[in-house]
Design a protein around this motif. Structure first.
Motif, short mmCIF file in Angstrom:
data_model
loop_
_atom_site.label_atom_id
_atom_site.label_comp_id
_atom_site.label_asym_id
_atom_site.label_seq_id
_atom_site.Cartn_x
_atom_site.Cartn_y
_atom_site.Cartn_z
N TYR A 45 -64.93 -152.93 32.35
CA TYR A 45 -63.83 -152.35 33.13
C TYR A 45 -63.51 -153.20 34.34
CZ TYR A 45 -63.90 -147.93 30.52
OH TYR A 45 -63.80 -146.97 29.54
N PHE A 87 -52.03 -148.76 34.73
CA PHE A 87 -53.14 -148.49 33.81
C PHE A 87 -54.47 -149.02 34.36
CE2 PHE A 87 -55.82 -149.83 30.24
CZ PHE A 87 -55.91 -148.66 29.50
N THR A 90 -56.79 -147.50 37.44
CA THR A 90 -57.68 -146.36 37.22
C THR A 90 -59.07 -146.79 36.76
OG1 THR A 90 -57.01 -146.06 34.90
CG2 THR A 90 -55.70 -144.94 36.59
N LEU A 91 -59.21 -148.02 36.31
CA LEU A 91 -60.48 -148.46 35.73
C LEU A 91 -61.64 -148.47 36.72
CD1 LEU A 91 -59.33 -151.30 33.28
CD2 LEU A 91 -59.79 -148.89 32.81
N TYR A 94 -63.24 -145.04 36.62
CA TYR A 94 -64.01 -144.79 35.41
C TYR A 94 -65.25 -145.69 35.33
CZ TYR A 94 -60.07 -141.96 33.91
OH TYR A 94 -59.09 -140.98 33.83
N SER A 114 -56.44 -139.53 35.30
CA SER A 114 -56.12 -139.29 33.91
C SER A 114 -54.62 -139.44 33.65
CB SER A 114 -56.58 -137.89 33.49
OG SER A 114 -56.24 -137.62 32.15
N HIS A 117 -53.65 -143.13 33.98
CA HIS A 117 -54.21 -143.84 32.84
C HIS A 117 -53.32 -143.67 31.61
CE1 HIS A 117 -57.69 -145.73 30.87
NE2 HIS A 117 -57.43 -144.95 29.84
N ASN A 118 -52.95 -142.44 31.30
CA ASN A 118 -52.13 -142.16 30.13
C ASN A 118 -50.69 -142.63 30.31
OD1 ASN A 118 -53.49 -140.19 27.89
ND2 ASN A 118 -54.45 -139.91 29.88
N TYR A 292 -58.45 -151.90 25.91
CA TYR A 292 -57.98 -152.01 27.28
C TYR A 292 -57.71 -153.45 27.69
CZ TYR A 292 -59.27 -147.10 28.01
OH TYR A 292 -59.35 -145.75 27.93
#
Length: 354
Positions: A45, A87, A90-91, A94, A114, A117-118, A292
């Motif tokens: 990530y 995108f 957000t990594l 996580y 979330s 990310h989506n 990813y």
């Protein structure tokens, strides 16, 4: 009489201890998977985050600097880079979540991460579809679409794609929440019923893979014969690039979507098999991270392959970092761009697209 019957009645509980029922309901240990994730996920990530920020950040900076020369292709490319940035930001959340094993950022950040990310994922996919359709229309119907490829059309497409991406991602925002688990707070997608899980699988597989892949295959398969008939010294290079776009998209995203689909379809018998369940979860973890990394390839595939765009990047880097050892920007000058039919700023052929 009834008391005698009741006292003489015996219940056989041996079936609960013969190993069959007990094994089918005993929880599977995921310690090895958790330990693997704590090392593998934060590392990958972090790498995707750094490369994604650098590559897509350069695309955004170059296009903003040359915004006075913006066209429809540049608008799509700019939004593709922004989608990938939304995108990848957000990594880090996580990565930290995987490393410590619990979610320390609260319910709002759980939903926000979330949703981002989506939304970033779907908008990136949708903008790739828009750019594919744009290439197709320009190559196949050059004169008819020229008057429609305006800045106003680009802004309208931008608003539509971002709105669509947000709407598709809305359930992820609504049903993702912080829950109190045995090992601490977790940030999980917890829909109200199975229908929303089916919706999640549908959007990921159909909107995120099947439809975009079909659009790419159909459009590019019809464009390749046209390109091959063009009098260009680099037509084979263009065709190879087109094929690489489709193949890269499929290879990076198909394994992850297939793994998610298998997890949704798994039967109780399979879910009771600890080895199968562990292998499936491991495949999801690995293929997800591989998928990813595709956002790191987008700047290379869609931007840096163009001579004109690459020349702008080199000039900007020379200005930001004096003395840096880079190829001469003259090799990627605007004049050399006119001698090439290679894709510039995501266009298949500059004379047709630009």
């Amino acid at each position: 009489m009834s008391d005698d019957v009741e006292n003489n009645t015996s219940y056989d509980y041996s079936s609960y201890y013969n190993g069959v029922i007990y094994d089918s309901f005993s929880p599977c240990s995921n310690t090895e998977l958790v330990d693997f994730g704590r090392v593998f996920l934060p590392t990958l990530y972090s790498l995707v985050f750094v490369l994604g920020i650098i590559g897509n950040g350069l695309v955004v900076c170059v296009l903003v600097k040359h915004r006075n020369q913006t066209n429809l292709t540049d608008i799509c490319l700019f939004n593709l880079a922004v989608s990938d940035l939304v995108f990848v930001v957000t990594l880090p959340f996580y990565a930290h979540y995987s490393m410590v094993g619990h979610w320390p950022f609260g319910d709002f950040m759980c939903r926000f991460a979330s949703g981002s990310h989506n939304t970033g994922f779907f908008s990136s996919i949708f903008f790739m579809v828009v750019m594919t359709l744009d290439r197709y229309l320009v190559i196949m119907h050059t004169k008819k679409v020229a008057k429609y490829r305006t800045l106003r059309a680009g802004f309208a497409l931008t608003a539509f794609v971002w709105t669509l991406s947000l709407c598709v991602s809305l359930p992820a925002i609504l049903f993702t929440k912080v829950t109190n688990e045995s090992n601490g707070l977790s940030c999980n997608y917890e829909p109200e019923n199975k229908a929303w899980r089916l919706y999640n699988i549908f959007t990921m597989n159909v909107l995120g893979l099947v439809i975009p892949l079909l659009v790419m295959i159909v459009c590019y398969s019809r464009m390749i014969p046209i390109l091959m008939n063009m009098m260009s010294t680099k037509k084979h290079h263009v065709v190879r690039l087109i094929i690489s776009i489709v193949v890269a998209f499929f290879l990076f995203w198909a394994p992850y979507n297939i793994s998610l689909f298998l997890e949704f379809l798994k039967s109780p018998a399979i879910s009771g098999d600890c080895d199968s369940e562990a292998n499936l979860k491991l495949s999801i973890t690995v293929t997800e991270t591989i998928a990813y990394t595709h956002c790191c390839l987008n700047p290379i595939i869609y931007a840096f392959v163009g001579q004109k765009f690459m020349g702008r990047v080199l000039r900007m880097l020379r200005k930001w970092v004096p003395g840096i050892l880079l190829p001469s920007a003259r090799e990627f000058s605007d004049s050399s761009h006119r001698k090439s039919s290679f894709m510039s700023r995501t266009s298949v052929t500059s004379n047709l697209i630009m």
